[in-house]
Every structure is written in structure tokens, then in C-alpha cells.
Design a protein around this motif. Sequence first.
Motif, short mmCIF file in Angstrom:
data_model
loop_
_atom_site.label_atom_id
_atom_site.label_comp_id
_atom_site.label_asym_id
_atom_site.label_seq_id
_atom_site.Cartn_x
_atom_site.Cartn_y
_atom_site.Cartn_z
N SER A 64 0.83 -1.21 0.00
CA SER A 64 0.00 0.00 0.00
C SER A 64 0.85 1.26 0.00
O SER A 64 2.03 1.23 0.41
CB SER A 64 -0.93 0.01 1.22
OG SER A 64 -0.19 0.13 2.42
N ILE A 65 0.26 2.34 -0.47
CA ILE A 65 0.87 3.67 -0.41
C ILE A 65 -0.19 4.66 0.07
O ILE A 65 -1.39 4.38 -0.02
CB ILE A 65 1.45 4.12 -1.77
CG1 ILE A 65 0.38 4.05 -2.87
CG2 ILE A 65 2.67 3.31 -2.16
CD1 ILE A 65 0.87 4.54 -4.24
N SER A 66 0.25 5.79 0.54
CA SER A 66 -0.67 6.80 1.07
C SER A 66 -1.50 7.42 -0.05
O SER A 66 -1.02 7.63 -1.15
CB SER A 66 0.13 7.90 1.78
OG SER A 66 -0.72 8.99 2.11
N ASP A 67 -2.78 7.72 0.28
CA ASP A 67 -3.63 8.43 -0.68
C ASP A 67 -3.49 9.95 -0.52
O ASP A 67 -4.13 10.72 -1.24
CB ASP A 67 -5.09 8.02 -0.54
CG ASP A 67 -5.66 8.26 0.87
OD1 ASP A 67 -5.04 9.02 1.64
OD2 ASP A 67 -6.71 7.68 1.19
N GLY A 68 -2.65 10.37 0.43
CA GLY A 68 -2.39 11.79 0.62
C GLY A 68 -3.34 12.47 1.59
O GLY A 68 -3.12 13.63 1.96
N MET A 69 -4.41 11.76 2.01
CA MET A 69 -5.38 12.35 2.93
C MET A 69 -4.98 12.07 4.38
O MET A 69 -4.21 11.15 4.65
CB MET A 69 -6.78 11.82 2.64
CG MET A 69 -7.31 12.27 1.28
SD MET A 69 -8.96 11.63 0.91
CE MET A 69 -10.00 12.71 1.91
N GLU A 70 -5.54 12.86 5.29
CA GLU A 70 -5.30 12.65 6.71
C GLU A 70 -6.17 11.51 7.21
O GLU A 70 -7.23 11.23 6.63
CB GLU A 70 -5.62 13.93 7.50
CG GLU A 70 -4.74 15.12 7.14
CD GLU A 70 -3.26 14.87 7.43
OE1 GLU A 70 -2.97 14.21 8.45
OE2 GLU A 70 -2.41 15.29 6.62
N PRO A 71 -5.75 10.83 8.31
CA PRO A 71 -6.55 9.71 8.83
C PRO A 71 -8.00 10.08 9.13
O PRO A 71 -8.90 9.27 8.97
CB PRO A 71 -5.81 9.32 10.12
CG PRO A 71 -4.40 9.77 9.89
CD PRO A 71 -4.50 11.01 9.04
N CYS A 72 -8.23 11.32 9.56
CA CYS A 72 -9.58 11.74 9.95
C CYS A 72 -10.43 12.21 8.76
O CYS A 72 -11.62 12.47 8.90
CB CYS A 72 -9.51 12.84 11.00
SG CYS A 72 -8.60 14.29 10.41
N ASP A 73 -9.83 12.34 7.60
CA ASP A 73 -10.56 12.84 6.42
C ASP A 73 -11.63 11.84 5.97
O ASP A 73 -11.48 10.63 6.12
CB ASP A 73 -9.60 13.13 5.26
CG ASP A 73 -8.81 14.40 5.45
OD1 ASP A 73 -9.24 15.26 6.25
OD2 ASP A 73 -7.76 14.56 4.81
N ASP A 74 -12.70 12.37 5.37
CA ASP A 74 -13.82 11.55 4.89
C ASP A 74 -13.50 11.01 3.50
O ASP A 74 -13.51 11.75 2.51
CB ASP A 74 -15.10 12.41 4.85
CG ASP A 74 -16.29 11.63 4.31
OD1 ASP A 74 -16.20 10.39 4.22
OD2 ASP A 74 -17.31 12.28 3.99
N ARG A 75 -13.25 9.72 3.42
CA ARG A 75 -12.92 9.12 2.12
C ARG A 75 -14.15 8.79 1.30
O ARG A 75 -14.04 8.26 0.19
CB ARG A 75 -12.02 7.90 2.33
CG ARG A 75 -10.58 8.34 2.64
CD ARG A 75 -9.72 7.24 3.20
NE ARG A 75 -8.35 7.71 3.36
CZ ARG A 75 -7.90 8.41 4.39
NH1 ARG A 75 -8.73 8.75 5.36
NH2 ARG A 75 -6.63 8.79 4.46
N ASN A 76 -15.34 9.08 1.83
CA ASN A 76 -16.55 9.02 1.01
C ASN A 76 -16.74 10.32 0.23
O ASN A 76 -17.65 10.43 -0.59
CB ASN A 76 -17.78 8.73 1.87
CG ASN A 76 -17.79 7.29 2.35
OD1 ASN A 76 -17.30 6.39 1.66
ND2 ASN A 76 -18.30 7.06 3.55
N ASP A 77 -15.90 11.31 0.51
CA ASP A 77 -15.87 12.54 -0.29
C ASP A 77 -14.98 12.25 -1.50
O ASP A 77 -13.78 12.53 -1.50
CB ASP A 77 -15.32 13.70 0.54
CG ASP A 77 -15.29 15.02 -0.22
OD1 ASP A 77 -15.43 14.99 -1.47
OD2 ASP A 77 -15.11 16.07 0.42
#
Length: 461
Positions: A64-77
Motif C-alpha cells: 500500500s501507499i498513502s492516498d495523501g489524505m489525513e486519517p480523519c478525512d472523509d474518504r466518502n468525499d
Amino acid sequence: MKNIHVLLIPYPAQGHVTSLMEAARCFTSNGLKVTFVNTDFTHKRVMSAWSETDGPSGLMQMVSISDGMEPCDDRNDFGKLTKTMFQLMPTKLEELINDINGKDDEKITCIVADFSMGWVTRVARKMGIRLAVFCPTSAAVLAVIMSLQKLTVDGVINSKGVPLKDQMIHLSTSMPIMNPAYFFWLCMGDPITNQIFYDFLVVDGKEAAEDAVHIICNSAMELETGAFALFPKILPIGPLLATNTSTRQVGHFWHEDSTCLTWLDQQPIRSVIYVAFGSITIFDQQQFEELALALEDTKMPFLWVVRTGTSGDNVDYAYPSGYMDRIGTRGKMVSWAPQQEVLNHPAVACFMSHCGWNSTMEGVSNGVPFLCWPYFADQFFNKTYICDIWKTGLGLKKDDAGVVTRGEIKNKTEELLSNNIIKENALNLQETLMSGLRAGNSSNKNLNKFVDWVKEGNDHM
């Protein structure tokens, strides 16, 4: 002897991951070594839901690699997720490939990227690695993307992908009629998200499709002859099903509840309404209650996948008062189901679906008639295939308030289950589709052609 090493990277949404994972299993069964790259967030979900017996084979490694978002960010956005990924993931992927190639004498010689991850094309070009594109949707969706220039020149859409007039179009005379208002990037939610999808995913997806030597697709020649005639570069290798390899489907974001299979065993043949709307569809409370009451009104057994707040999507529904007592054992609710096994079960009579492409392919592969209830993206066009082209299902209509009423659901269910022509069409299409997987037939030949091209390695760089 060294194995040819291929890197696969899906868009981080459920249907994209599971279908590319099935493609990966086809590759490893043909002797290719696969590195499967999810985002960190998706990787954790997939690995936590993966049972020991279904773990990766010796030829497949999950990284895996990072998607660039923070852990608390909403990935349904999906708008924010897409924009962030396209800006930050290219560097991460390049670092990963360099790291793998520095440690592994079986260096990565080919990347297979989801067309929704079009930015990968620039990484492949920069690193001198051959690129193939994977299409987890219908070929028709990709045909629309590959026709953007023509659609703009013809005045169907403007340079931002917005329809210029209210009209139905044909990409070619051999393809189904399309409503530009339902082009998938216009059905992602709000206008800002729609525009992000067009700017990043669609335009870059077109570039990736043009750059790639091959495009492989989770479809079949017999399902979409028009799209494949228009773009012969697209190779259908589907349906990509776990049953092709006699194993359970992998890549799920949630644990499957297998108790529903035991429950199905106790139901009469072709008596059960299977209700499942994928990983993204969300109803408001009123619509949820209408559906619940409609299923009660049918008097038929039903298996209903209800994603709840525990799945991390902040979905919590309240059933109508006294509902569970009235339903008793006639209804079975689970938070996630082993869908391919469910649709293959003789007790299932029909499939009430959001018409996601994976669900569509799974339903068609099992000869199950559909009740179509699309939610967003390409699902509206998939419904056109099911209802108007293949004639294997019926569409549910919303009333003036935008609600699919209990009466509409009950009436359409009864109409579908009494329509022997639709049932016959579904069984005939199943036979046609599955025959393509047999040795020497269309999908099987295309898969072999693609694997042979990958194995040619550096000969055609």
C-alpha cells in the motif's frame, strides 16, 4: 526461472478493488507475479476482512501507499479523495516501484492501472515501464471517455464535460442510445465533485487509455458488441468472477455474513428477493421505510443487505415500528453478503440492485432477473443495458417527490416475477456470457492474448 512481475493499482472503491483482484488471480494462475497496490486506508480494510483460507497466493503480494489524505478525512468525499490522490500519489508510486526493483531481482516490467487512476500513465512513461489499462466498468463507459473529443466537436458537451443541449445520442449505430445528462461524471453528487471527476478522472483516464498498449475490461464481447466494434483496443476478459477459480471472492471492505447462505438453504427454489445496493448507496429514512414496508407487502422471503453505522459509513436506519416481529424469519438482514454465492443460490428469484457493474455482471452470470434502482455514476447506463438492450429486468420509478414508493416496489416485483420472457432472456444471456470463458472462446482467448503480451517482457518496450 524468473517470473514476469506486474504491478496492479485500482481506484480505492469497492467495485474497482474486487474486480481487479479477480483479474490478479487470473494473472497468477497463468504464472505472472503480481504486486497489488491499494491505498493505506483501503489496504487495512481489505486485509482485515480477508479470511486466512482466501489469503494471497505465493505469486501475489499486497502492498500500500498513502492516498495523501489525513486519517480523519472523509474518504466518502470522492471529489476530495480523487484530487488529493492525483496530486500526491504519483511520487509515492514511483518510490514504491524503485524500492521493489532495488530489492527484487524480478523487476516490475508492466503496470496495469484502473482507468480511474489515469495519473499512473505519467509514472509509467517516466520510468519506462509498459502500461496496460483495466476497465472495471462497462466498455460503453470507457467508449464515452475515449470519445470526448468527438463529443465536444459535435456540440454534445462543452470543454468541461457539461451537456450543451437536451438530446439523446448514439456513439455508433451499433451502441445503445445514451442520455448525456447521465454521463457518469455528471452523476457523482454536487457540481463541484462532478467537475473534479471530469478534470482529473475522465480527462486523465482518456490519456491513459490512449497511452496503453492494451485495455482489458471486465465485460464480454457478447454483452457489448457495439462498444468493442467501436474501440477494438478494448479486450473483454470477463466476467471476472471468483467462481472462475473455484474460490471465494476477495478484496471486500467488510466481513461477509455467511449465515445468509444457511438461511437461503431453507427457502423454496426461486422464492427469494435479494436486495443489495453496493458499497456507496445511501437512502434517507423515508426511503428506507418505504423499501422495508414494500418487502413486507410482497409476502415473499427476502435477503436484504443493510449497511449500518458499524461499517464506518455513518448509516443508521430505524425499521418501522413492530417490523421485525411481523417479518419474523421471512426476512434476513445482513450488513454484507457473499454476493456471488447468494446470486448462484437456487432460492434466489430476483435481484433488486443499484446496477453497479460488478453486481450487473454477477447477476447476469447467474441468470437472475433484475429490479433496477441506480444511485449514481455509471449505474444509470447499466440500467439501460439491463432493461432496454438485454431485457433482463425492470426499472423502479421515483414519484414526483423523488421517492420509490412501496406500491411501485411491490407492483414491479410482482410484474417481474410473472414475466417469463424476462426470465428466459436472463437464462439465455447467462449461457452466452459464461460460454465466452471456455477454452478457445472470446474472453478466454483475450485473457491469453494479454498474458502472452505481458510475458513478452522487454521485447516490445
